[in-house]
Design a protein around this motif. Structure first.
Motif, PDB file in Angstrom:
ATOM      1  N   ILE A  61      24.581  72.771  31.189  1.00  0.00           N
ATOM      2  CA  ILE A  61      25.604  71.710  31.113  1.00  0.00           C
ATOM      3  C   ILE A  61      26.747  72.090  31.814  1.00  0.00           C
ATOM      4  O   ILE A  61      27.175  73.190  31.780  1.00  0.00           O
ATOM      5  CB  ILE A  61      25.947  71.283  29.522  1.00  0.00           C
ATOM      6  N   PHE A  62      27.439  71.369  32.884  1.00  0.00           N
ATOM      7  CA  PHE A  62      28.852  71.578  33.325  1.00  0.00           C
ATOM      8  C   PHE A  62      29.876  70.762  32.434  1.00  0.00           C
ATOM      9  O   PHE A  62      29.600  69.499  32.445  1.00  0.00           O
ATOM     10  CB  PHE A  62      28.550  70.947  34.930  1.00  0.00           C
ATOM     11  N   VAL A  63      30.978  71.313  32.410  1.00  0.00           N
ATOM     12  CA  VAL A  63      31.953  70.752  31.628  1.00  0.00           C
ATOM     13  C   VAL A  63      33.423  71.049  32.310  1.00  0.00           C
ATOM     14  O   VAL A  63      33.675  71.929  32.399  1.00  0.00           O
ATOM     15  CB  VAL A  63      32.090  71.203  30.035  1.00  0.00           C
ATOM     16  N   ALA A  64      33.908  69.890  32.801  1.00  0.00           N
ATOM     17  CA  ALA A  64      35.443  69.932  33.286  1.00  0.00           C
ATOM     18  C   ALA A  64      36.357  69.807  31.939  1.00  0.00           C
ATOM     19  O   ALA A  64      35.914  68.949  30.956  1.00  0.00           O
ATOM     20  CB  ALA A  64      35.770  69.025  34.142  1.00  0.00           C
ATOM     21  N   PHE A  65      37.223  70.904  31.843  1.00  0.00           N
ATOM     22  CA  PHE A  65      38.137  70.827  30.560  1.00  0.00           C
ATOM     23  C   PHE A  65      39.582  71.268  30.803  1.00  0.00           C
ATOM     24  O   PHE A  65      39.861  71.954  31.906  1.00  0.00           O
ATOM     25  CB  PHE A  65      37.238  71.446  29.431  1.00  0.00           C
ATOM     26  N   THR A  66      40.049  70.867  29.785  1.00  0.00           N
ATOM     27  CA  THR A  66      41.773  71.732  29.587  1.00  0.00           C
ATOM     28  C   THR A  66      42.056  72.310  28.434  1.00  0.00           C
ATOM     29  O   THR A  66      41.332  71.792  27.308  1.00  0.00           O
ATOM     30  CB  THR A  66      42.616  70.776  30.189  1.00  0.00           C
ATOM     31  N   ILE A  67      42.962  73.243  28.112  1.00  0.00           N
ATOM     32  CA  ILE A  67      43.079  73.715  27.148  1.00  0.00           C
ATOM     33  C   ILE A  67      44.757  73.027  26.713  1.00  0.00           C
ATOM     34  O   ILE A  67      45.487  72.932  27.313  1.00  0.00           O
ATOM     35  CB  ILE A  67      43.336  74.977  27.135  1.00  0.00           C
ATOM     36  N   ARG A  68      44.702  72.516  25.467  1.00  0.00           N
ATOM     37  CA  ARG A  68      45.934  71.990  24.894  1.00  0.00           C
ATOM     38  C   ARG A  68      46.566  72.823  23.880  1.00  0.00           C
ATOM     39  O   ARG A  68      45.510  73.352  22.822  1.00  0.00           O
ATOM     40  CB  ARG A  68      45.841  70.529  24.486  1.00  0.00           C
TER      41      ARG A  68
END
Length: 100
Positions: A61-68
């Motif tokens: 699985i490929f996930v694009a994300f950010t940390i907030r």
């Protein structure tokens, strides 16, 4: 990578779910120590990252994300998620073998 949870709402869940990956699968990617890469080309406003991991069936699985963050918490906000194509998996596995 340490974090305190996930941020899901009507802005990111529909985009993540449209490719057939469940919330549970996306969250499992992060709990199983994914490979994480920077993704500077896709966001000028906040740091964007990419994660690659597997679900329980072994599918990548490929996930694009950010940390907030805020109030002493760090949460993962998935932006997009999908199962990787066979060609991508082969390329990824070749890279991993070269690094070891």
């Amino acid at each position: 990578m340490k974090f305190d949870g996930f941020e899901w709402d009507s802005g990111n869940w529909p985009k993540c779910g449209r490719h057939g990956v469940s919330k549970a699968e996306i969250e499992a990617v992060f709990r199983d120590r994914p490979v994480v890469y920077a993704d500077p080309a896709h966001s000028l406003e906040e740091q964007r990252l990419r994660a690659i991991g597997r679900n329980r069936d072994g599918r990548y699985i490929f996930v694009a994300f950010t940390i907030r963050g805020g109030r002493g918490r760090r949460v993962v906000r998935p932006v997009s998620a999908r199962f990787m194509r066979d060609r991508e998996v082969r390329h990824y596995e070749q890279q991993q073998q070269q690094e070891t």
